[in-house]
Design a protein around this motif. Structure first.
Motif, PDB file in Angstrom:
ATOM      1  N   PRO A  42       0.817  -1.226   0.000  1.00 33.35           N
ATOM      2  CA  PRO A  42       0.000   0.000   0.000  1.00 33.35           C
ATOM      3  C   PRO A  42       0.844   1.267   0.000  1.00 33.35           C
ATOM      4  CG  PRO A  42      -0.942  -1.597   1.509  1.00 33.35           C
ATOM      5  CD  PRO A  42       0.369  -2.159   1.068  1.00 33.35           C
ATOM      6  N   LEU A  43       1.924   1.299   0.794  1.00 35.11           N
ATOM      7  CA  LEU A  43       2.797   2.473   0.808  1.00 35.11           C
ATOM      8  C   LEU A  43       3.468   2.667  -0.539  1.00 35.11           C
ATOM      9  CD1 LEU A  43       4.857   2.802   4.124  1.00 35.11           C
ATOM     10  CD2 LEU A  43       3.061   4.287   3.238  1.00 35.11           C
ATOM     11  N   ALA A  44       3.945   1.571  -1.123  1.00 37.11           N
ATOM     12  CA  ALA A  44       4.609   1.670  -2.422  1.00 37.11           C
ATOM     13  C   ALA A  44       3.654   2.195  -3.489  1.00 37.11           C
ATOM     14  CB  ALA A  44       5.167   0.307  -2.820  1.00 37.11           C
ATOM     15  N   THR A  45       2.421   1.716  -3.464  1.00 41.04           N
ATOM     16  CA  THR A  45       1.427   2.163  -4.439  1.00 41.04           C
ATOM     17  C   THR A  45       1.084   3.634  -4.225  1.00 41.04           C
ATOM     18  OG1 THR A  45       0.501  -0.071  -4.493  1.00 41.04           O
ATOM     19  CG2 THR A  45      -0.856   1.697  -5.404  1.00 41.04           C
ATOM     20  N   LEU A  46       0.924   4.034  -2.975  1.00 47.87           N
ATOM     21  CA  LEU A  46       0.686   5.446  -2.667  1.00 47.87           C
ATOM     22  C   LEU A  46       1.834   6.303  -3.189  1.00 47.87           C
ATOM     23  CD1 LEU A  46      -0.828   7.757  -1.219  1.00 47.87           C
ATOM     24  CD2 LEU A  46       0.418   7.130   0.864  1.00 47.87           C
ATOM     25  N   GLY A  47       3.069   5.809  -3.007  1.00 45.91           N
ATOM     26  CA  GLY A  47       4.227   6.555  -3.478  1.00 45.91           C
ATOM     27  C   GLY A  47       4.193   6.788  -4.970  1.00 45.91           C
ATOM     28  N   VAL A  48       3.831   5.766  -5.737  1.00 51.40           N
ATOM     29  CA  VAL A  48       3.777   5.910  -7.193  1.00 51.40           C
ATOM     30  C   VAL A  48       2.667   6.874  -7.605  1.00 51.40           C
ATOM     31  CG1 VAL A  48       3.256   4.694  -9.345  1.00 51.40           C
ATOM     32  CG2 VAL A  48       4.857   3.706  -7.690  1.00 51.40           C
ATOM     33  N   LEU A  49       1.519   6.812  -6.937  1.00 48.44           N
ATOM     34  CA  LEU A  49       0.438   7.746  -7.274  1.00 48.44           C
ATOM     35  C   LEU A  49       0.829   9.189  -6.945  1.00 48.44           C
ATOM     36  CD1 LEU A  49      -2.616   5.612  -6.108  1.00 48.44           C
ATOM     37  CD2 LEU A  49      -2.034   6.252  -8.460  1.00 48.44           C
ATOM     38  N   ILE A  50       1.581   9.386  -5.869  1.00 55.03           N
ATOM     39  CA  ILE A  50       2.085  10.727  -5.550  1.00 55.03           C
ATOM     40  C   ILE A  50       3.061  11.185  -6.632  1.00 55.03           C
ATOM     41  CG2 ILE A  50       3.521  12.051  -3.947  1.00 55.03           C
ATOM     42  CD1 ILE A  50       2.296  10.390  -1.674  1.00 55.03           C
ATOM     43  N   LEU A  51       3.930  10.283  -7.069  1.00 54.46           N
ATOM     44  CA  LEU A  51       4.873  10.621  -8.135  1.00 54.46           C
ATOM     45  C   LEU A  51       4.125  10.975  -9.421  1.00 54.46           C
ATOM     46  CD1 LEU A  51       7.587   7.874  -7.557  1.00 54.46           C
ATOM     47  CD2 LEU A  51       7.892  10.333  -7.267  1.00 54.46           C
ATOM     48  N   TRP A  52       3.109  10.219  -9.724  1.00 53.51           N
ATOM     49  CA  TRP A  52       2.283  10.470 -10.921  1.00 53.51           C
ATOM     50  C   TRP A  52       1.715  11.890 -10.870  1.00 53.51           C
ATOM     51  CZ3 TRP A  52      -0.781   5.742 -13.053  1.00 53.51           C
ATOM     52  CH2 TRP A  52      -1.408   6.045 -14.249  1.00 53.51           C
ATOM     53  N   LEU A  53       1.173  12.267  -9.724  1.00 53.51           N
ATOM     54  CA  LEU A  53       0.645  13.629  -9.560  1.00 53.51           C
ATOM     55  C   LEU A  53       1.757  14.664  -9.683  1.00 53.51           C
ATOM     56  CD1 LEU A  53      -1.559  15.690  -8.728  1.00 53.51           C
ATOM     57  CD2 LEU A  53      -0.987  15.166  -6.344  1.00 53.51           C
ATOM     58  N   GLY A  54       2.863  14.446  -8.996  1.00 54.77           N
ATOM     59  CA  GLY A  54       3.962  15.412  -9.031  1.00 54.77           C
ATOM     60  C   GLY A  54       4.538  15.602 -10.416  1.00 54.77           C
ATOM     61  N   TRP A  55       4.439  14.564 -11.244  1.00 49.41           N
ATOM     62  CA  TRP A  55       5.018  14.627 -12.591  1.00 49.41           C
ATOM     63  C   TRP A  55       4.327  15.663 -13.465  1.00 49.41           C
ATOM     64  CZ3 TRP A  55       8.226  10.129 -12.063  1.00 49.41           C
ATOM     65  CH2 TRP A  55       9.287  10.071 -12.961  1.00 49.41           C
TER      66      TRP A  55
END
Length: 416
Positions: A215-228
């Motif tokens: 769950p943390l790893a997935t949250l991290g990728v979604l945050i990266l997606w937004l930041g991109w």
């Protein structure tokens, strides 16, 4: 004040605000990298990962202020000392550069803020690749050199008007300049560092080491997606006229579609290869798709952007498998997602930008690789000789949390 002057001031305020908000989105990517890495390492290394990520961002901010920004946006190393005056006196000059929509005016402070979050991103890539077996203070010492010197020198070659810019190397938001650079620096460190204990068996077997929290790893990728969206969208530099506003809209759309293409392609690839839908590969597929479109997110059609991201999603799966076979241990897949996909992203510019040439793109990749790899290898080697870069066997077994930070991220679970 006449109407024309008022229009200029409103445009200045709007572009500066857009620049700052884009930078804030990129800064939020630090949280994404932190959560992704925390989820992909074992419980006993999570607190150390958190410490590394908040520390590297802080180091990047200070080193880029003191040294890096002036190296990258002046005359390279030749005018290092005079450029310090901007940050010592607090002058808030107005920059003027030529963009796709004409002259762009914004605060130097806004430019610095936007650029500093990019250098922190490059260093964050290194963090995941060397996780679970590197000494904390050796890592932070390397962060000082990468963010203050190595990244700015190669950045000057492309974005500061240096030799790669002059030969026509094109890299809109940094598939090569940021992501490939971080991956190459990480590769140099991993080669000297070696694999985690127990990762590879003597019989050639590759042992999976599951992370602590998907769950943390997935949250991290979604945050990266937004930041991109800030990473790529902010690189347009302005939004105050019709042409640039439309360009930003195209960048946002293509960035999103490339990430989506990367996820879908990685999922299909792992299903065909392993018979399962591998979440970790899907997450790296998203990142690979984002990295792949970063070198040219404005010119591709939406369908082409999706294709570029999908190719990145396929490439990252094969790259992660290949690196494991040659015993290059990368706990989060950073070298593949940012490095291998970064190479593809730089070459994919040829698919949509008529000004791009194969020779210039290859020359840019080669120059970045040779310089960053050799410089990083030298720094890692000096650190290895001076203070050691790897935890001892007993320290690695106990975990970096206890040995390096003196606390645990999840004490309720680990103390039972």
């Amino acid at each position: 004040m006449d109407i024309e002057q008022q229009v200029v001031e409103v445009a200045y305020a709007l572009d500066t605000f857009y620049f700052l908000m884009a930078g804030a989105l990129v800064m939020w990517m630090a949280a994404g990298f932190t959560m992704l890495e925390a989820g992909m390492v074992r419980t006993k290394s999570v607190a150390e990962i958190l410490t590394k990520n908040i520390s590297l961002y802080s180091i990047a901010s200070v080193m880029y202020m003191l040294i890096g920004y002036n190296i990258m946006y002046s005359d390279g190393l030749t005018s290092l000392i005079p450029g310090l005056g901007f940050f010592i006196t607090g002058d808030n000059a107005v920059s003027e550069v030529l963009g796709s929509g004409g002259d762009i005016y914004y605060s130097d402070r806004a430019d610095f803020f936007f650029q500093v979050v990019f250098v922190a991103t490059a260093m964050s890539i290194v963090s995941g690749a060397v996780a679970e077996r590197m000494k904390l203070w050796a890592f932070l010492a390397f962060a000082v050199v990468l963010t203050g010197v190595i990244y700015p020198i190669q950045g000057f070659w492309s974005w500061g008007g240096g030799m790669l810019d002059q030969i026509g190397y094109l890299d809109y938001a940094g598939s090569g300049i940021v992501h490939f650079t971080g991956a190459v620096a990480a590769l140099a460190g991993v080669l000297l560092l070696g694999a985690r204990k127990g990762k590879y068996g003597k019989d050639g077997r590759i042992n999976a080491i599951p992370g602590s929290s998907m769950p943390l790893a997935t949250l991290g990728v979604l945050i990266l997606w937004l930041g991109w969206f800030g990473f790529n969208g902010g690189s347009e530099l302005k939004v105050s006229d019709v042409e640039s506003a439309n360009a930003v809209a195209a960048v946002f759309t293509n960035t999103n579609l490339a990430a989506a293409g990367g996820v879908i392609a990685a999922l299909i690839t792992t299903r065909l290869m392993f018979g399962k839908a591998d979440l970790t590969m899907a997450l790296n597929g998203a990142i690979a798709g984002l990295v792949s479109i970063t070198a040219e997110p404005m010119m591709p059609s939406p369908l082409l952007a999706t294709f570029i991201g999908a190719v990145g999603g396929v490439i990252v799966v094969f790259s992660i498998v290949a690196l494991d076979k040659v015993k290059i241990d990368d706990p989060v897949g950073a070298i593949s997602a940012h490095g291998t996909a970064g190479i593809w992203g730089v070459l994919a510019v040829l698919l949509s930008n008529p000004d791009a040439t194969f020779v210039a793109q290859i020359a840019g990749l080669a120059a970045i690789f040779v310089f960053v790899f050799l410089a990083s290898l030298l720094v890692w080697f000096i650190l290895k000789m001076a203070m050691g870069i790897r935890l001892g066997e007993e320290e690695e077994e106990l975990g970096a949390d206890v040995t390096e930070c003196g606390l645990e991220a999840y004490p309720e679970f680990t103390n039972k």
